[in-house]
Enzyme design. Sequence first.
Site, PDB file in Angstrom:
ATOM      1  N   CYS A   1      39.286  45.753 -87.853  1.00 40.08           N
ATOM      2  CA  CYS A   1      40.463  46.627 -87.959  1.00 40.08           C
ATOM      3  C   CYS A   1      41.187  46.421 -89.296  1.00 40.08           C
ATOM      4  O   CYS A   1      41.126  45.358 -89.893  1.00 40.08           O
ATOM      5  CB  CYS A   1      41.453  46.309 -86.851  1.00 40.08           C
ATOM      6  SG  CYS A   1      40.703  46.234 -85.245  1.00 40.08           S
TER       7      CYS A   1
ATOM      8  N   ARG B   1      35.956  47.879 -93.854  1.00 38.41           N
ATOM      9  CA  ARG B   1      36.025  46.820 -92.847  1.00 38.41           C
ATOM     10  C   ARG B   1      35.374  47.245 -91.540  1.00 38.41           C
ATOM     11  O   ARG B   1      35.127  46.407 -90.670  1.00 38.41           O
ATOM     12  CB  ARG B   1      37.491  46.443 -92.577  1.00 38.41           C
ATOM     13  CG  ARG B   1      38.164  45.808 -93.780  1.00 38.41           C
ATOM     14  CD  ARG B   1      39.654  45.766 -93.596  1.00 38.41           C
ATOM     15  NE  ARG B   1      40.076  44.809 -92.606  1.00 38.41           N
ATOM     16  CZ  ARG B   1      40.384  43.545 -92.865  1.00 38.41           C
ATOM     17  NH1 ARG B   1      40.319  43.106 -94.075  1.00 38.41           N
ATOM     18  NH2 ARG B   1      40.772  42.738 -91.910  1.00 38.41           N
TER      19      ARG B   1
ATOM     20  N   TRP C   1      38.616  48.850 -84.711  1.00 35.90           N
ATOM     21  CA  TRP C   1      37.223  48.578 -84.366  1.00 35.90           C
ATOM     22  C   TRP C   1      37.263  48.027 -82.936  1.00 35.90           C
ATOM     23  O   TRP C   1      37.801  46.951 -82.699  1.00 35.90           O
ATOM     24  CB  TRP C   1      36.650  47.546 -85.337  1.00 35.90           C
ATOM     25  CG  TRP C   1      35.188  47.324 -85.220  1.00 35.90           C
ATOM     26  CD1 TRP C   1      34.181  48.154 -85.646  1.00 35.90           C
ATOM     27  CD2 TRP C   1      34.533  46.178 -84.670  1.00 35.90           C
ATOM     28  NE1 TRP C   1      32.962  47.592 -85.398  1.00 35.90           N
ATOM     29  CE2 TRP C   1      33.139  46.391 -84.800  1.00 35.90           C
ATOM     30  CE3 TRP C   1      34.981  44.991 -84.076  1.00 35.90           C
ATOM     31  CZ2 TRP C   1      32.203  45.459 -84.361  1.00 35.90           C
ATOM     32  CZ3 TRP C   1      34.042  44.072 -83.637  1.00 35.90           C
ATOM     33  CH2 TRP C   1      32.677  44.309 -83.787  1.00 35.90           C
TER      34      TRP C   1
ATOM     35  N   ASN D   1      45.682  43.554 -85.433  1.00 32.83           N
ATOM     36  CA  ASN D   1      44.299  43.100 -85.643  1.00 32.83           C
ATOM     37  C   ASN D   1      44.141  41.795 -84.888  1.00 32.83           C
ATOM     38  O   ASN D   1      45.044  40.956 -84.939  1.00 32.83           O
ATOM     39  CB  ASN D   1      44.033  42.776 -87.117  1.00 32.83           C
ATOM     40  CG  ASN D   1      43.884  44.010 -87.958  1.00 32.83           C
ATOM     41  OD1 ASN D   1      43.919  45.121 -87.448  1.00 32.83           O
ATOM     42  ND2 ASN D   1      43.732  43.801 -89.250  1.00 32.83           N
ATOM     43  N   GLY D   2      42.979  41.595 -84.265  1.00 33.21           N
ATOM     44  CA  GLY D   2      42.728  40.343 -83.563  1.00 33.21           C
ATOM     45  C   GLY D   2      42.528  40.600 -82.081  1.00 33.21           C
ATOM     46  O   GLY D   2      42.309  41.737 -81.659  1.00 33.21           O
TER      47      GLY D   2
ATOM     48  N   GLU E   1      16.753  37.097 -95.006  1.00 32.76           N
ATOM     49  CA  GLU E   1      17.872  37.839 -95.584  1.00 32.76           C
ATOM     50  C   GLU E   1      17.447  39.277 -95.924  1.00 32.76           C
ATOM     51  O   GLU E   1      18.189  40.226 -95.664  1.00 32.76           O
ATOM     52  CB  GLU E   1      18.401  37.089 -96.816  1.00 32.76           C
ATOM     53  CG  GLU E   1      19.491  37.788 -97.605  1.00 32.76           C
ATOM     54  CD  GLU E   1      20.739  38.157 -96.794  1.00 32.76           C
ATOM     55  OE1 GLU E   1      20.893  37.716 -95.658  1.00 32.76           O
ATOM     56  OE2 GLU E   1      21.553  38.928 -97.333  1.00 32.76           O
TER      57      GLU E   1
ATOM     58  N   LYS F   1      19.039  42.718 -94.305  1.00 31.27           N
ATOM     59  CA  LYS F   1      19.562  43.852 -95.091  1.00 31.27           C
ATOM     60  C   LYS F   1      18.957  45.153 -94.582  1.00 31.27           C
ATOM     61  O   LYS F   1      19.651  46.141 -94.404  1.00 31.27           O
ATOM     62  CB  LYS F   1      19.219  43.717 -96.584  1.00 31.27           C
ATOM     63  CG  LYS F   1      19.944  42.691 -97.385  1.00 31.27           C
ATOM     64  CD  LYS F   1      21.423  42.910 -97.525  1.00 31.27           C
ATOM     65  CE  LYS F   1      22.151  42.286 -96.405  1.00 31.27           C
ATOM     66  NZ  LYS F   1      22.892  41.141 -96.429  1.00 31.27           N
TER      67      LYS F   1
ATOM     68  N   GLU G   1      20.329  46.171 -91.090  1.00 33.90           N
ATOM     69  CA  GLU G   1      21.758  46.505 -91.122  1.00 33.90           C
ATOM     70  C   GLU G   1      22.001  47.949 -91.552  1.00 33.90           C
ATOM     71  O   GLU G   1      22.843  48.628 -90.984  1.00 33.90           O
ATOM     72  CB  GLU G   1      22.494  45.607 -92.136  1.00 33.90           C
ATOM     73  CG  GLU G   1      22.855  44.239 -91.622  1.00 33.90           C
ATOM     74  CD  GLU G   1      23.585  43.415 -92.695  1.00 33.90           C
ATOM     75  OE1 GLU G   1      24.609  42.824 -92.367  1.00 33.90           O
ATOM     76  OE2 GLU G   1      23.120  43.361 -93.854  1.00 33.90           O
TER      77      GLU G   1
ATOM     78  N   HIS H   1       0.835  32.513 -84.195  1.00 32.37           N
ATOM     79  CA  HIS H   1       1.435  32.065 -82.928  1.00 32.37           C
ATOM     80  C   HIS H   1       2.161  33.194 -82.223  1.00 32.37           C
ATOM     81  O   HIS H   1       3.065  32.941 -81.425  1.00 32.37           O
ATOM     82  CB  HIS H   1       2.372  30.879 -83.187  1.00 32.37           C
ATOM     83  CG  HIS H   1       1.669  29.716 -83.791  1.00 32.37           C
ATOM     84  ND1 HIS H   1       0.754  28.960 -83.089  1.00 32.37           N
ATOM     85  CD2 HIS H   1       1.692  29.203 -85.046  1.00 32.37           C
ATOM     86  CE1 HIS H   1       0.266  28.024 -83.882  1.00 32.37           C
ATOM     87  NE2 HIS H   1       0.819  28.156 -85.082  1.00 32.37           N
TER      88      HIS H   1
ATOM     89  N   LYS I   1      32.637  44.390 -91.692  1.00 31.41           N
ATOM     90  CA  LYS I   1      32.533  43.505 -92.855  1.00 31.41           C
ATOM     91  C   LYS I   1      33.036  42.105 -92.521  1.00 31.41           C
ATOM     92  O   LYS I   1      32.454  41.110 -92.920  1.00 31.41           O
ATOM     93  CB  LYS I   1      33.371  44.091 -93.995  1.00 31.41           C
ATOM     94  CG  LYS I   1      33.380  43.264 -95.255  1.00 31.41           C
ATOM     95  CD  LYS I   1      32.045  43.350 -95.939  1.00 31.41           C
ATOM     96  CE  LYS I   1      31.920  42.442 -97.134  1.00 31.41           C
ATOM     97  NZ  LYS I   1      30.495  42.197 -97.435  1.00 31.41           N
TER      98      LYS I   1
HETATM   99  C1  G6P Z   1      29.496  40.127 -90.889  1.00 33.54           C
HETATM  100  C2  G6P Z   1      29.103  40.878 -92.151  1.00 33.54           C
HETATM  101  C3  G6P Z   1      27.988  40.126 -92.867  1.00 33.54           C
HETATM  102  C4  G6P Z   1      28.411  38.700 -93.155  1.00 33.54           C
HETATM  103  C5  G6P Z   1      28.891  37.981 -91.887  1.00 33.54           C
HETATM  104  C6  G6P Z   1      29.575  36.676 -92.222  1.00 33.54           C
HETATM  105  O1  G6P Z   1      28.443  40.154 -89.991  1.00 33.54           O
HETATM  106  O2  G6P Z   1      28.674  42.180 -91.835  1.00 33.54           O
HETATM  107  O3  G6P Z   1      27.698  40.778 -94.094  1.00 33.54           O
HETATM  108  O4  G6P Z   1      27.341  37.993 -93.701  1.00 33.54           O
HETATM  109  O5  G6P Z   1      29.849  38.779 -91.195  1.00 33.54           O
HETATM  110  O6  G6P Z   1      30.742  36.968 -92.953  1.00 33.54           O
HETATM  111  P1  G6P Z   1      31.495  35.954 -93.889  1.00 33.54           P
HETATM  112  O7  G6P Z   1      32.662  36.730 -94.423  1.00 33.54           O
HETATM  113  O8  G6P Z   1      31.907  34.808 -93.031  1.00 33.54           O
HETATM  114  O9  G6P Z   1      30.550  35.540 -94.956  1.00 33.54           O
END
Ligand code: G6P
Length: 609
Positions: free
Chosen positions: A2, A27, A74, A100-101, A482, A486, A489, A505, A604
């Site tokens: 949020c 966000r 959100w 927020n929270g 990683e 990506k 996502e 395996h 985010k």
């Molecule tokens: C969310 C974001 C990711 C990020 C993760 C950890 O899932 O979408 O991109 O890697 O949080 O976030 P941070 O701010 O703790 O690195």
Amino acid sequence: MCGIVGYVGKRSAAEILLNGLEKLEYRGYDSAGIAVFTGSEINVKKEKGRLVNLVDALKENPLDGNTGIGHTRWATHGAPSVKNSHPHCSMTGKFAVVHNGIIENFEELRTNLKNKGYVFASETDTEVIPHLIDSCYKDNGGDFFKAVSQAIVQLEGSFALGILCQDEEDKIIAVRKDSPLIVGLGEGENYIASDIPAILSETRDVYLLSDLEIAVITKDSVKLFDLEGNPVSKEVFKVTFSENAAQKGGFEHFMLKEIHEQPEAAANTLRGRLDSSLKLHFAEMDSAVMGKIKKIHIVACGTAYHAGLVGKRAIEQLAKIPVSVELASEFRYNCPLIDEETLVIVISQSGETADTLASMRMAKSLNVPVLAITNVVGSTVSREADFVFYTYAGPEISVASTKAYTTQLVALFLFAIFAAESKKVVPQAEIDKVKTELLNIPEKLSQTLATEDAIKELSKKVFKEQNMYYLGRGLDFSTAMEGSLKLKEISYIHSEAFAGGELKHGPIALIENNTVVVAISSDGDLCAKMASNIKEVLSRGAFVIAFVNDATKATHEDCNEQIVVPTLLPLIAPLASIVPLQLFAYYVAKERGYDIDKPRNLAKSVTVE
Ligand code: G6P
């Protein structure tokens, strides 16, 4: 997650709130709303979906006024809908609140409030807040400040709040606990926001609120108090990054811009920390403290966790300290074996991720030193950790993290060198090789971007796939994880990463004719083994895209496609290998026509558990 914006001044509040909310879109959100004083009344407008829906609704029925609060939600408690979106109002409409929270004890509070006659209009946890403030307001003879301070001490969980009271036309009260909130300072106008980019076009002077500090904001003043109403003084924080840095800067998406910013971002991480005579200046931590450390836990989520996996190798290789890398959401509920000879390193781009914060606090409660690697100055981890290393990557807006990852790797390499020089267990010549290579990193990262055109073409061949598998060994396995993250996502293609040796395996059962396999091979010592794994999938009909370098490409000539990146020391190679994988995910998602900077269901900054 949020976003909150608030404005009190002389201009159109709605316009400033909408501008600010737009800057916070990165966000992640599923509905938006604003509350504005129109005359002496608070009026609310909320819409489900994208901010543009709210903008359109306000064109038809404008809310004219100079004080207001806005929110992008959100969903956590209650589905995305108009009634669940913020601002939420007390029953009589006297109070409007953006939050927020998560309020963890909302059920208990709701029952109490219902017993007092309050009627609830939404399924949210947030709605208890305006009713609770209303109830405290009645108990305190109509004192807005006392009502807020009495209400918030009853809230369990996390919150950043912007609150309006119908009886105090020209005022916002703002307060936070475990959720970010700043106050922006203007001339004859002031702001609140959950993040700096929201108000950067308006002001560069901000207060970074601490937990349970209450800000009383009018157009001419911002006063900070503790819960008892005692004044609190605070230094003004000057934002130094450019507004342009928070905008797309000519790129179609923030993600592409941020991929291209990696050479500069890495240079910023290195700046002042490693000089051309190979001297390390790791001022973030004392080497006497480091000297006592016998074990390290790296704790993080998502991309930051993947950075931690590379960090483990660097620290173990250079400093011979055993390292375990753990997901923060697991670590906080495990029983980690930690003592005062243990160092916990938390890695978090935002510095606000709920699980990472909880893990950090758990470690601190056990008297374990905590080093935070974060990108956001003034973030909660940066304020609570014992030692803080800022990556200085600049604001990362795209949900899919790119430059945060590469700068976290640079940070971890620098830390590994620092640990190595404190422990002195490997020859200095070996450490110096790593240092020399790191100094070249900005230039090498620029060279990796030269793969962009080839990747754009390649993505056209494979973007319709439903599955893709990533393979790697050693550090390339971390890179594969990683790269795979990506892709899933932003392109919504099902993807998994496997260690080359694990193929037999189980995963090999997934390979059939034309299955796309992305193979990463950057290490000359491991490439023969990778070549065997690649042959295993090629012989079962896979379409193999190999990401290689000059040291490994000859071994993988049988692959369907090759992308060649600069050759680096194997320990540092993940820095070069990841860039084309980020570009690959980006162009595949672009071919599929998705909303790259705001992928569905993702946020985010995950500030709730
Ligand atoms: C969310 C974001 C990711 C990020 C993760 C950890 O899932 O979408 O991109 O890697 O949080 O976030 P941070 O701010 O703790 O690195």
